[in-house]
Design an enzyme around this catalytic site. Sequence first.
Site, PDB file in Angstrom:
ATOM      1  N   VAL A   1      18.207 -48.218 -22.591  1.00 14.01           N
ATOM      2  CA  VAL A   1      17.957 -46.955 -23.288  1.00 14.01           C
ATOM      3  C   VAL A   1      16.469 -46.634 -23.188  1.00 14.01           C
ATOM      4  O   VAL A   1      15.620 -47.506 -23.436  1.00 14.01           O
ATOM      5  CB  VAL A   1      18.400 -47.037 -24.759  1.00 14.01           C
TER       6      VAL A   1
ATOM      7  N   GLY B   1      15.342 -50.219 -25.513  1.00 19.25           N
ATOM      8  CA  GLY B   1      16.436 -51.123 -25.848  1.00 19.25           C
ATOM      9  C   GLY B   1      17.364 -51.324 -24.668  1.00 19.25           C
ATOM     10  O   GLY B   1      17.334 -50.566 -23.692  1.00 19.25           O
TER      11      GLY B   1
ATOM     12  N   ASP C   1      34.337 -50.767 -30.908  1.00 11.37           N
ATOM     13  CA  ASP C   1      33.121 -51.578 -30.899  1.00 11.37           C
ATOM     14  C   ASP C   1      32.196 -51.164 -32.041  1.00 11.37           C
ATOM     15  O   ASP C   1      30.996 -50.937 -31.842  1.00 11.37           O
ATOM     16  CB  ASP C   1      32.403 -51.465 -29.561  1.00 11.37           C
TER      17      ASP C   1
END
Length: 379
Positions: free
Chosen positions: A88, A81, A202
């Site tokens: 990641v 990702g 976030d």
Amino acid sequence: MVSPASISISVVFITMVLTLLAFSLPGLVVYFCLRKNQKNQNEARSTNHGNIFSIWNYDGRIAYEDIIKATNDFDIRYCIGTGGYGSVYRAQLPSGEVVALKKLHRLEAENPAFDHCFRNEVQMLATVRHKSIVKLYGFCLHNKCMFLVYEYMQKGSLFCALRFDVEASEIGWTHRVKIVEAMAHALSYLHHDCTPPIVHRDISSNNILLNSELEAFVADFGTARLLHPNSSNQTVIAGTYGYIAPELAYTMVVTEKCDVYSFGVVALEIIMGRHPRDLLSSLSKPSFESIMITDVLDPRLPPPTNPIVAGNIVQVVTMAFSCVRPEPLSRPTMRHLSQEFLSRRKALAAPLRTVSLLQLWNQKMDSGQPSNHVINVPV
């Protein structure tokens, strides 16, 4: 019998050895002291240049070389990702353990803003300890290679799980309520049990990770902010579009209620199976009065028939509506929401199809003690 000549030779030999040691021992001591001092200077010099590799809260056997070997020097084949400021990777260590690595891209590592976010995440996650917050095992800070070592989450992000039909159908109503509950407990911990309080800034479905048991964990603290009581806490707008509290656009002041708003958006997204932007934009329209809760439930799941499960869904939607109020002061605290999940649950008295969203929007949820009911819905 030992002869006098042999004794004389032995005495001379011992005398010579002692004389050599007398002259060489200070030199050996100085040599080892210099070596130790040089090692300390090298370590300090390495630290001053940001060349730090640190692992904690683990078995102690992770080494930098293990990370590089496990990912073939961060080959794209191991990438699972891409986040806001890095990629990641999945890495299986020699011990057999699997970890996730968030690596800051080389060009971004040279950007002071991304570097600040990276170090900020290290600082935040090194101090927090909660079962519903992703574990940080360690980090590497180097001018050309910066990465974080995380607990690996097999199911990935909540966003991806809800985006694909097969994965979404595996997350039943009970699991979805538990995901919302885990988020509430984690944010309550950040807001009320950390000193100073921490605002995530976030909260989105991208930053909620799921393990193999579909348990939820709050992740990605790159934009998190410590709330200091003697500070204005003014900030630039940070977060993911569609989850940011509206007051940030004109106040530029971050508070816990910003996370509360984002929590409400994600909670609705979990129940609906999609982002609730259309629903939120219809709150002030006459058409909102005719929308029933069954009209917005994720159609990929069969409607709940168990009264307890139906009551839990109604409770989550009611909580979510209280969190997305335009006025920040009218939103509940995360502690109150966390306590609501710990209160005794009751079955929904009315059929779920008779519950309108307007009824839930008009429910009052203060920031006091948790109630002993889910919601009052007229039969």
